[in-house]
Design an enzyme around this catalytic site. Structure first.
Site, mmCIF file in Angstrom:
data_model
loop_
_atom_site.group_PDB
_atom_site.id
_atom_site.type_symbol
_atom_site.label_atom_id
_atom_site.label_comp_id
_atom_site.label_asym_id
_atom_site.label_seq_id
_atom_site.Cartn_x
_atom_site.Cartn_y
_atom_site.Cartn_z
ATOM 1 N N ASN A 189 0.843 -1.206 0.000
ATOM 2 C CA ASN A 189 0.000 0.000 0.000
ATOM 3 C C ASN A 189 0.873 1.249 0.000
ATOM 4 O O ASN A 189 1.951 1.280 0.595
ATOM 5 C CB ASN A 189 -1.030 -0.010 1.142
ATOM 6 C CG ASN A 189 -0.443 -0.174 2.529
ATOM 7 O OD1 ASN A 189 0.608 -0.766 2.712
ATOM 8 N ND2 ASN A 189 -1.142 0.351 3.525
ATOM 9 N N GLU A 202 0.392 5.201 0.719
ATOM 10 C CA GLU A 202 -0.523 6.224 1.230
ATOM 11 C C GLU A 202 -0.104 7.618 0.772
ATOM 12 O O GLU A 202 0.955 7.803 0.146
ATOM 13 C CB GLU A 202 -0.597 6.116 2.757
ATOM 14 C CG GLU A 202 -1.179 4.777 3.181
ATOM 15 C CD GLU A 202 -1.431 4.656 4.679
ATOM 16 O OE1 GLU A 202 -0.962 5.516 5.448
ATOM 17 O OE2 GLU A 202 -2.102 3.684 5.061
ATOM 18 N N GLU A 258 -3.188 -4.402 -2.983
ATOM 19 C CA GLU A 258 -3.713 -5.275 -4.039
ATOM 20 C C GLU A 258 -3.850 -4.526 -5.361
ATOM 21 O O GLU A 258 -3.499 -5.035 -6.425
ATOM 22 C CB GLU A 258 -5.095 -5.829 -3.648
ATOM 23 C CG GLU A 258 -5.105 -6.681 -2.394
ATOM 24 C CD GLU A 258 -5.364 -5.887 -1.122
ATOM 25 O OE1 GLU A 258 -4.877 -4.751 -1.006
ATOM 26 O OE2 GLU A 258 -6.053 -6.426 -0.228
ATOM 27 N N CYS A 302 -10.872 -3.230 -3.814
ATOM 28 C CA CYS A 302 -9.901 -4.229 -4.297
ATOM 29 C C CYS A 302 -10.607 -5.493 -4.781
ATOM 30 O O CYS A 302 -10.162 -6.118 -5.750
ATOM 31 C CB CYS A 302 -8.879 -4.557 -3.206
ATOM 32 S SG CYS A 302 -7.740 -3.188 -2.915
#
Ligand code: THU
Length: 161
Positions: A62, A64, A75, A115
């Site tokens: 991930n 951010e 994902e 996702c």
């Protein structure tokens, strides 16, 4: 009126040592690379590792952003890379792990709704189910045979015809 039932079966394993060798390697890789996530706002580091039909292993985490909605889940970061690097190659299995720096990481979490939609699109695009291995840094593991089982009555390209 007719009632319909949706159900699916998934596997649970108490520990990574209970998985088949290839699945264990994929999950261990996912656990290892949670530290590569960029998650300074949530402290929730997520990783996804795909084993492709051509044998390639590709990873994502991930990413951010101070403007929170700009961030992207592990994902979808991975799927975007795969769609560019290996556009026509199916994904056999994706291991998804997380490390919650603010709490515990010992039970599986499932992909978020956005996702799931992206995973189902990828299954359709490649005409191939994506097996999911879900776990934290230790503890119980879920194995789901195909991502679309997590998104019943999904919206897809056929609905746009
Ligand atoms: N996150 C993922 O990367 N995948 C998921 O399936 C759930 C959530 C990320 C998004 C955000 O960076 C952090 O976890 C907290 O929601």
């Amino acid at each position: 009126m007719e009632k319909k039932v949706y159900q699916f079966t998934f596997e649970t394993y108490p520990s990574v040592t209970d998985l088949a060798e290839g699945d264990a390697a994929l999950l261990l890789k996912a656990r290892e690379i949670t530290k590569l996530a960029y998650a300074p706002y949530s402290n929730f580091q997520v990783s996804a590792v795909a084993k492709l039909a051509n044998g390639e292993i590709v990873t994502g985490t991930n990413q951010e952003n101070a403007s929170y909605p700009v961030g992207i889940c592990a994902e979808r970061a991975l799927l975007s890379a795969l769609g560019t690097l290996f556009p026509n190659v199916a994904i056999d299995t994706m291991a998804i792990a997380y490390h919650n720096l603010n709490g515990e990481s010992n039970k599986p979490v499932s992909p978020c709704g956005m996702c799931r939609q992206a995973l189902v699109e990828y299954e359709g695009r490649t005409k191939h189910p994506i097996r999911l291995i879900l776990s934290g840094m230790d503890g119980n593991i879920f194995v789901v045979e195909q991502a679309n089982q997590l998104l019943p009555l999904s919206f897809g390209g056929d609905d746009l015809k």
